[in-house]
Design a protein around this motif. Structure first.
Motif, PDB file in Angstrom:
ATOM      1  N   LEU A 313       0.770  -1.204   0.030  1.00  0.00           N
ATOM      2  CA  LEU A 313      -0.095   0.036   0.121  1.00  0.00           C
ATOM      3  C   LEU A 313       0.905   1.153  -0.094  1.00  0.00           C
ATOM      4  N   LEU A 314       2.047   1.337   0.866  1.00  0.00           N
ATOM      5  CA  LEU A 314       3.110   2.522   0.921  1.00  0.00           C
ATOM      6  C   LEU A 314       3.586   2.613  -0.322  1.00  0.00           C
ATOM      7  N   SER A 315       3.719   1.456  -0.719  1.00  0.00           N
ATOM      8  CA  SER A 315       4.623   1.512  -2.125  1.00  0.00           C
ATOM      9  C   SER A 315       3.652   2.083  -3.409  1.00  0.00           C
ATOM     10  N   SER A 316       2.694   1.820  -3.165  1.00  0.00           N
ATOM     11  CA  SER A 316       1.654   2.483  -4.262  1.00  0.00           C
ATOM     12  C   SER A 316       1.499   3.834  -4.277  1.00  0.00           C
ATOM     13  N   LEU A 317       1.483   4.514  -3.162  1.00  0.00           N
ATOM     14  CA  LEU A 317       1.281   6.069  -3.139  1.00  0.00           C
ATOM     15  C   LEU A 317       1.945   6.762  -4.023  1.00  0.00           C
ATOM     16  N   PRO A 318       3.508   6.551  -4.212  1.00  0.00           N
ATOM     17  CA  PRO A 318       4.273   7.539  -4.997  1.00  0.00           C
ATOM     18  C   PRO A 318       3.691   7.550  -6.600  1.00  0.00           C
ATOM     19  N   PHE A 319       2.966   6.398  -6.974  1.00  0.00           N
ATOM     20  CA  PHE A 319       2.326   6.520  -8.319  1.00  0.00           C
ATOM     21  C   PHE A 319       1.172   7.270  -8.381  1.00  0.00           C
ATOM     22  N   VAL A 320       0.553   7.474  -7.351  1.00  0.00           N
ATOM     23  CA  VAL A 320      -0.555   8.375  -7.422  1.00  0.00           C
ATOM     24  C   VAL A 320      -0.144   9.903  -7.565  1.00  0.00           C
ATOM     25  N   ALA A 321       1.066  10.434  -7.151  1.00  0.00           N
ATOM     26  CA  ALA A 321       1.693  11.656  -7.292  1.00  0.00           C
ATOM     27  C   ALA A 321       2.154  11.721  -8.857  1.00  0.00           C
ATOM     28  N   ALA A 322       2.873  10.476  -9.369  1.00  0.00           N
ATOM     29  CA  ALA A 322       3.428  10.185 -10.626  1.00  0.00           C
ATOM     30  C   ALA A 322       2.271  10.330 -11.618  1.00  0.00           C
ATOM     31  N   SER A 323       0.942   9.688 -11.447  1.00  0.00           N
ATOM     32  CA  SER A 323       0.156   9.711 -12.346  1.00  0.00           C
ATOM     33  C   SER A 323      -0.480  11.418 -12.382  1.00  0.00           C
ATOM     34  N   SER A 324      -0.713  12.099 -11.362  1.00  0.00           N
ATOM     35  CA  SER A 324      -1.418  13.126 -11.022  1.00  0.00           C
ATOM     36  C   SER A 324      -0.306  14.473 -12.010  1.00  0.00           C
ATOM     37  N   SER A 352      12.086  19.532 -18.092  1.00  0.00           N
ATOM     38  CA  SER A 352      13.154  18.531 -17.939  1.00  0.00           C
ATOM     39  C   SER A 352      13.978  18.861 -16.711  1.00  0.00           C
ATOM     40  N   SER A 353      14.094  20.254 -16.523  1.00  0.00           N
ATOM     41  CA  SER A 353      15.001  20.620 -15.324  1.00  0.00           C
ATOM     42  C   SER A 353      14.340  20.146 -13.850  1.00  0.00           C
ATOM     43  N   LEU A 354      13.000  20.580 -13.962  1.00  0.00           N
ATOM     44  CA  LEU A 354      12.073  19.974 -12.690  1.00  0.00           C
ATOM     45  C   LEU A 354      11.976  18.563 -12.330  1.00  0.00           C
ATOM     46  N   GLY A 355      11.992  17.790 -13.581  1.00  0.00           N
ATOM     47  CA  GLY A 355      11.679  16.306 -13.678  1.00  0.00           C
ATOM     48  C   GLY A 355      13.087  15.618 -13.268  1.00  0.00           C
ATOM     49  N   LEU A 356      14.341  16.219 -13.265  1.00  0.00           N
ATOM     50  CA  LEU A 356      15.483  15.824 -13.080  1.00  0.00           C
ATOM     51  C   LEU A 356      16.184  16.249 -11.760  1.00  0.00           C
ATOM     52  N   LEU A 357      16.136  17.327 -11.346  1.00  0.00           N
ATOM     53  CA  LEU A 357      16.568  18.027 -10.233  1.00  0.00           C
ATOM     54  C   LEU A 357      15.614  18.023  -8.876  1.00  0.00           C
ATOM     55  N   LEU A 358      14.648  17.853  -8.920  1.00  0.00           N
ATOM     56  CA  LEU A 358      13.477  17.686  -7.841  1.00  0.00           C
ATOM     57  C   LEU A 358      13.779  16.415  -7.167  1.00  0.00           C
ATOM     58  N   PRO A 359      13.566  15.107  -8.063  1.00  0.00           N
ATOM     59  CA  PRO A 359      13.649  13.922  -7.550  1.00  0.00           C
ATOM     60  C   PRO A 359      15.170  13.778  -6.869  1.00  0.00           C
ATOM     61  N   SER A 360      16.242  14.179  -7.517  1.00  0.00           N
ATOM     62  CA  SER A 360      17.749  14.187  -7.131  1.00  0.00           C
ATOM     63  C   SER A 360      17.690  14.627  -5.653  1.00  0.00           C
ATOM     64  N   LEU A 361      17.155  15.852  -5.451  1.00  0.00           N
ATOM     65  CA  LEU A 361      17.141  16.430  -4.303  1.00  0.00           C
ATOM     66  C   LEU A 361      16.403  15.507  -3.149  1.00  0.00           C
ATOM     67  N   CYS A 362      15.391  15.069  -3.502  1.00  0.00           N
ATOM     68  CA  CYS A 362      14.524  14.068  -2.581  1.00  0.00           C
ATOM     69  C   CYS A 362      15.317  12.975  -2.348  1.00  0.00           C
ATOM     70  N   VAL A 377       8.199   8.785   3.882  1.00  0.00           N
ATOM     71  CA  VAL A 377       7.169   8.482   2.915  1.00  0.00           C
ATOM     72  C   VAL A 377       6.801   9.626   1.904  1.00  0.00           C
ATOM     73  N   ILE A 378       6.814  10.930   2.448  1.00  0.00           N
ATOM     74  CA  ILE A 378       6.512  12.006   1.600  1.00  0.00           C
ATOM     75  C   ILE A 378       7.631  12.480   0.595  1.00  0.00           C
ATOM     76  N   LEU A 379       8.937  12.038   1.005  1.00  0.00           N
ATOM     77  CA  LEU A 379      10.102  11.881  -0.137  1.00  0.00           C
ATOM     78  C   LEU A 379      10.057  10.864  -1.172  1.00  0.00           C
ATOM     79  N   LEU A 380       9.383   9.711  -0.769  1.00  0.00           N
ATOM     80  CA  LEU A 380       9.067   8.671  -1.654  1.00  0.00           C
ATOM     81  C   LEU A 380       8.146   8.969  -2.496  1.00  0.00           C
ATOM     82  N   ILE A 381       7.049   9.872  -2.008  1.00  0.00           N
ATOM     83  CA  ILE A 381       5.779  10.123  -2.895  1.00  0.00           C
ATOM     84  C   ILE A 381       6.290  11.150  -4.184  1.00  0.00           C
ATOM     85  N   LEU A 382       7.335  12.119  -3.612  1.00  0.00           N
ATOM     86  CA  LEU A 382       7.764  13.179  -4.482  1.00  0.00           C
ATOM     87  C   LEU A 382       8.571  12.895  -5.459  1.00  0.00           C
ATOM     88  N   ILE A 383       9.338  11.608  -5.289  1.00  0.00           N
ATOM     89  CA  ILE A 383      10.494  11.382  -6.222  1.00  0.00           C
ATOM     90  C   ILE A 383       9.777  10.866  -7.729  1.00  0.00           C
TER      91      ILE A 383
END
Length: 478
Positions: A313-324, A352-362, A377-383
């Protein structure tokens, strides 16, 4: 100079091209559930608490007993399922076999899709993948070798299905709607990852792990009916399209070459730095994404110390953010373009900058917040959420620089991405096997470094103009 596409409005969301995007969303959903199904099913397929006598042997036991969490029991059917004695090395071979199959077909299938039609190529790939998914439980019972063969063939089928999509969008997506349409279609991948991780464990506990493959294989067969019924390669030939929508699509794409070609300019492509910028972006993007998809349940279980059900269940949460983020990113990108607020290349490089830089920071921050479950969990959702902003950046950049060869180049781009995934998943397994704590820290720091290299290279050499070798040449007789 960049040619500014016409901003004339065509039919909106209640139109055939958006219906096509939804069908493609469903197709991507189906493909990724079939690909990831083994990752969640293997928890039940391999019982590490037992000590079997033979490496390929299986034990017959109730699925509920195999997966039951003593602290939080779940009632299920008394269905017997096989349990295998696969070593971690054997599991790694099984997991990677589908990637090898995809790599084998990415380039040729993209080229063939341009010649024979993406509808037939993608539909055949989707149908084959679905049938092979239904055969997976039987193959597992018959031995590891047959299962590896089935997974490799499934990879071949999925490679056919992935690359044909951009051939369709090259003829269906007006320039100012590309990010939106590909975002809707591409979000099916994140949605599928969410669903399979969320319900896969529950299906396994209630019915037995084979039903994960039966259910999602069956869904794929239903999706094939929709695909062959509703999808056409070209809007000009679709029997249900309105005259207004057809004129809007055709006129918006009139400035781009659509005539068939006799050969692929390989030498010109090899010398094209904007293409290498796209390839480098794919390599960097897939490096971290593959780690998240493959090892997220393991990381959640080992760091947060939760049960198998909660891990899924926890592993599925990041992909809600990804889809959105995929859909919202596409909407925002096309809004910026339609209002002439930013140039096309600026939009591509911004996302491209947002999609590569932000997950790197997380990712870099994760090892330092392991003691806080909420922050982790928040960081794993954001990546994965922020990573998918790349879908409005270099991911669709081939449609800008070479629309005539979009499907072929998408296959080549995904090949670079899958290569990165194979390397990163292998390296991750090795690093965390040495020392879990320092291994994960090295994994995340290395991923951030790869992302930064890809970002700098793309910002330096990325372009959005149609390249000279991708333009139509008109011969004039004297």
């Amino acid at each position: 100079m960049e040619e500014k596409p016409s901003t004339r409005k065509g039919p909106g969301f209640c139109s055939l091209r958006y219906g096509l995007a939804l069908v493609m969303h469903f197709s991507n959903f189906t493909l990724v559930t079939q690909r990831v199904s083994l990752s969640i099913a293997v928890i039940a397929m391999v019982n590490s608490t037992r000590q079997p006598a033979l490496s390929n042997s299986s034990a017959w036991e109730p699925a509920a007993d195999a997966l039951e969490d003593p602290g939080r029991p779940i009632q299920g059917f008394n269905t017997g399922t096989s349990v295998y004695a696969w070593s971690p090395e054997t599991q790694g071979i099984i997991f990677s076999s589908i990637s090898y199959g995809i790599i084998l077909t990415l380039i040729p299938s993209g080229y063939l899709a341009d010649i024979f039609g993406a509808k037939q190529m993608l539909g055949a790939g989707l149908l084959s993948s679905s049938l092979l998914t239904l055969c997976t439980p039987v193959a597992a019972d018959l031995g590891v070798t047959l299962l590896v063969v089935i997974r490799t063939l499934q990879g071949v089928a999925q490679g056919m299905a992935w690359t044909g999509q951009f051939t369709i969008w090259a003829k269906w997506a007006p320039p100012l709607e590309r990010s939106k349409l590909t975002g809707i279609a591409g979000s099916g991948t994140a949605c599928g990852s969410f669903i399979i991780l969320c319900v896969g464990g529950l299906i396994s506990q209630a019915l037995g792990w084979p039903f994960i493959f039966y259910i999602f294989g069956g869904i794929g067969c239903v999706c094939c009916l929709l695909w062959f019924t509703m999808i056409y390669d070209d809007p000009k030939h679709h029997p249900c399209i309105s005259v207004r929508e057809k004129e809007h699509i055709v006129s918006s794409l009139a400035q781009q070459p659509t005539s068939p070609r006799r050969s692929v300019p390989i030498k010109a492509m090899a010398r094209c730095l904007p293409l290498w910028a796209i390839f480098t972006g794919f390599f960097s993007h897939f490096w971290l994404c593959t780690i998240i998809i493959t090892y997220l349940p393991t990381y959640v279980s080992s760091v947060l110390h939760v049960s198998i059900r909660d891990s899924g269940l926890l592993s599925s949460l990041p992909f809600v953010a990804a889809s959105s983020c995929t859909i919202l990113g596409g909407q925002l990108a096309d809004f910026l373009l339609s209002r002439n607020l930013l140039r096309l290349i600026t939009v591509r490089k911004l996302f491209s900058s947002l999609g590569l830089l932000l997950p790197s920071l997380c990712a870099v921050a994760l090892p330092f917040v392991a003691s806080s479950h909420v922050t982790t969990v928040i960081l794993l959702i954001l990546i994965p959420g922020t990573s998918n902003l790349c879908d409005s950046g270099f991911i669709i950049n081939t449609l800008d620089v070479a629309p005539r060869y979009a499907s072929f180049l998408m296959g080549l781009s995904r090949g670079f991405g899958l290569l990165a995934g194979i390397i990163s998943s292998t390296a991750t397994g090795f690093l965390i096997s040495q020392d879990s704590v320092s291994g994960w820290k090295t994994v995340f720091f290395l991923s951030a470094a790869v992302n930064m290299f890809g970002l700098v290279f793309y910002l330096t050499f990325g372009q959005a103009e149609i390249q000279d070798w991708a333009k139509e040449r008109t011969l004039t007789r004297l």
